[in-house]
Enzyme design. Structure first.
Site, mmCIF file in Angstrom:
data_model
loop_
_atom_site.group_PDB
_atom_site.id
_atom_site.type_symbol
_atom_site.label_atom_id
_atom_site.label_comp_id
_atom_site.label_asym_id
_atom_site.label_seq_id
_atom_site.Cartn_x
_atom_site.Cartn_y
_atom_site.Cartn_z
ATOM 1 N N HIS A 306 0.838 -1.182 0.000
ATOM 2 C CA HIS A 306 0.000 0.000 0.000
ATOM 3 C C HIS A 306 0.877 1.236 0.000
ATOM 4 O O HIS A 306 1.943 1.232 0.620
ATOM 5 C CB HIS A 306 -0.916 0.022 1.231
ATOM 6 C CG HIS A 306 -2.083 0.927 1.057
ATOM 7 N ND1 HIS A 306 -2.013 2.273 1.317
ATOM 8 C CD2 HIS A 306 -3.334 0.684 0.597
ATOM 9 C CE1 HIS A 306 -3.183 2.816 1.031
ATOM 10 N NE2 HIS A 306 -4.004 1.878 0.594
ATOM 11 N N ASP A 363 -8.025 -5.096 -0.208
ATOM 12 C CA ASP A 363 -8.555 -5.704 -1.428
ATOM 13 C C ASP A 363 -8.279 -7.192 -1.515
ATOM 14 O O ASP A 363 -8.974 -7.912 -2.227
ATOM 15 C CB ASP A 363 -7.990 -4.996 -2.658
ATOM 16 C CG ASP A 363 -8.627 -3.646 -2.821
ATOM 17 O OD1 ASP A 363 -9.813 -3.538 -2.492
ATOM 18 O OD2 ASP A 363 -7.954 -2.713 -3.241
#
Ligand code: CMC
Length: 423
Positions: A306, A363
Site C-alpha cells: 500500500h 482488497d
C-alpha cells in the site's frame, strides 16, 4: 496554525521563508504557495511529498496503521456502526442522533429508484462490456437526468446530489450486473436495509424472491464501511480536481470511478482473483513469488502493499475477520480460496515481503469475501465504487464549500525548446 517557518536557500538568490502549517494530528506541512512568485515550482510526481488540500474528513497514519473518519477509528465504525451512519458521519462531520439517523435513512430510501429512462441508456452497451465501463457511463449520465440539483453553488443542491448518489449507486451497480446476465432488472425494496436491498437487487429475480442471509448482509455492510473513504487517494484526488473546475457532482464521481478502475487502486480486488486464476495451484505459489520479487518482471502480487500503510492496513484486519465469518457461514470449499489463504501464509513469512512491509491490503480479503458471496469478479471494483461514492462526494462538498481554486499543477518541461518547422 502557522507558528514555525522553514527557510529555503537557493544558491545565488535570496533565502525564502515558508510557513510551516500544523494540523490537529499528523505531520506538519511546508506551505510552498508563495514559491510561485520566485518563478520556481516544487517537483513531486506521484505526490509522495505533497499535501494537495486541507481536509477534516479522514486521517491516516500509515506507519501506525491508523484510519480515522471524523476522528472515529475504522475498527469501531466497522464493529459498532453501519454503512448509512458512517455515510452521515462522513457527509456531516458528526454522528447522527437517533432522529437524524432515521431521517437520513428515510431520505436515502426516497432516492433509491433511478429514472426509468436510464434503462434505455443501459441498452446502448454491449452485454459483455466491463461493468466499470457501464458504471462510468451511467453515473456520468445522471447529470443529464437530474437537472434540478446541478447548481454547485447552492448548498441544498449539493446535499440532494450527495443523497441521490449514495442512494442510487446500489441500484445502478445491480442494474449493471443484471444487464450483463440478461436478467430482468430488480427495483429497490425500501423495507430492506441498504446492504440487504443491494443483495436483493443483485441476486433475486421477479420469479424468485429469496430471503437475504443476515451474515452476508452484515459482511456486505462491512465491506461498504471499510471502503467508504480513504483521504486523498488517486480517485478522491481525481474527484477533487474535476470538481475544482466547477464540473457537476455526477461528472466528478464518474471521473472518480474511472480513476478507481486501475489495478493499482480499486481494480486490485478484481486483479487478486485474476492472479489466483493465473497461479492456479498451491504448487505454483513459489514460482509466482519469484516473479513478484524479480525486478525485471512487471508481475506484482496483487492485494499486497500500500502506498500509505507501510506496517499493516487496519481495514485488512477487520476484513480478514469478516472473511473468516463468511467462509464459516457459507461452509465454502473452494480451491481458489484455499490457494488465497496459502498465498497469504507464504508471503507473510517471506523475507522479501517482510523487509518491504508488504502485507495483504483490504482488497486481498474483500476479493475473497465477494467471491464467496457469489459476486462475479468483474463486479468487484463496481462495489468498491459504490462504497467509495460517499467519500468522494464528502470531499467534493468540502472542497466546494471551501472555495478552493481550480487545481492546476505545473511541470518540469524536458521536451524540445522552441524550434522552427523545417519548411
Ligand atoms: N508485489 C511485489 N513487490 C511489491 C509489491 C507487490 N504487490 N508492492 C510493492 N512492491 C515492492 C516494490 O517493487 C518496491 O521494491 P524495491 O524497494 O525493491 O524497489 C517496494 O515493494 C516498495 O514499493 P513501492 O512500489 O515503492 O510502493 P508504492 O507505494 O509505489 O506502491 C502499490 C503501492 C499499492 C501501488 C503497490 O504496492 C502495488 O502495486 N500493489 C499491488 C496492487 C494493489 O494491491 N493495490 C491496492 C492498494 S489498496 C486499495 C486502495 O487503497 O486503492
Amino acid at each position: 496554525m502557522a507558528d514555525n517557518k522553514a527557510q529555503l536557500v537557493i544558491e545565488g538568490a535570496e533565502a525564502i521563508e515558508l510557513p510551516i502549517l500544523t494540523g490537529t494530528v499528523g505531520p506538519d506541512v511546508i506551505d510552498v504557495r508563495s514559491l510561485t512568485s520566485t518563478g520556481r515550482f516544487t517537483f513531486d510526481p506521484g505526490f509522495m511529498s505533497t499535501a494537495s488540500c486541507e481536509s477534516k474528513i479522514t486521517y491516516i497514519d500509515g506507519d501506525k496503521g491508523i484510519l480515522l473518519h471524523r476522528g472515529y477509528p475504522i475498527e469501531q465504525l466497522a464493529e459498532k456502526s453501519d454503512y448509512l451512519e458512517t455515510c452521515y458521519l462522513l457527509l456531516n462531520g458528526e454522528l447522527p442522533t437517533t432522529e437524524q439517523k432515521a431521517k437520513f435513512v428515510d431520505t436515502i430510501k426516497n432516492h433509491t429508484i433511478v429514472h426509468e429512462q436510464l434503462k434505455s441508456f443501459l441498452h446502448g452497451f454491449r452485454r459483455d462490456a466491463h461493468p466499470m465501463a457501464v458504471m462510468c457511463g451511467i453515473v456520468g449520465a445522471l447529470s443529464a437526468f437530474y437537472h434540478d440539483s446541478l447548481d454547485i453553488n447552492n448548498p441544498q443542491h449539493r446535499e440532494i446530489s450527495a443523497h441521490r448518489l449514495v442512494a442510487k449507486m446500489p441500484t445502478i451497480a445491480a442494474m449493471v450486473y443484471k444487464y450483463s446476465m440478461g436478467q430482468p432488472l430488480m427495483y429497490p425494496r425500501n423495507d430492506l436495509n441498504y446492504s440487504e436491498n443491494f443483495l436483493h437487487m443483485m441476486f433475486n429475480t421477479p420469479a424468485e424472491i429469496k430471503p437475504i442471509s443476515p451474515v452476508l448482509a452484515k459482511a456486505m455492510d462491512r465491506i461498504f464501511i471499510l471502503h467508504a473513504d480513504h483521504e486523498q487517494n488517486a480517485s478522491t484526488s481525481t474527484v477533487r480536481l474535476a470538481g475544482s473546475t466547477g464540473a457537476n457532482p455526477f461528472a466528478c464521481i464518474a471521473a472518480g470511478i474511472a480513476a478507481l478502475w486501475g489495478p493499482a487502486h480499486g481494480g486490485a480486488n478484481e486483479a487478486v482473483l485474476t492472479m489466483l486464476d493465473e497461479i492456479g495451484d498451491v504448487s505454483n505459489v513459489e514460482k509466482f513469488l519469484a516473479k513478484a520479487k524479480d525486478k525485471n518482471d512487471p508481475f506484482k502480487l496483487m492485494g499486497f502493499g500500500h502506498r500509505v500503510y507501510k506496517n499493516f492496513d487496519p481495514r485488512a484486519k477487520v476484513m480478514k475477520q469478516t472473511c473468516d465469518e463468511v467462509l464459516g457461514e457459507l461452509g465454502i470449499n473452494d480451491p481458489q480460496l484455499d490457494l488465497a489463504m496459502k498465498l497469504e501464509e507464504i508471503a507473510l513469512n517471506d523475507p522479501y515481503f517482510a523487509e518491504r512491509n508488504l502485507y495483504p491490503n483490504v482488497d486481498f480479503y474483500s476479493g475473497i469475501i465477494l467471491k464467496a458471496i457469489g459476486i462475479p469478479t468483474s463486479m468487484f471494483t463496481v462495489i468498491f465504487a459504490l462504497a467509495r461514492t460517499v467519500g468522494w462526494i464528502s470531499h467534493w462538498k468540502e472542497m466546494i464549500a471551501s472555495g478552493q481554486k481550480i487545481g492546476r499543477p505545473r511541470q518540469l518541461y524536458t521536451g524540445h525548446p522552441k524550434r522552427d518547422l523545417p519548411r
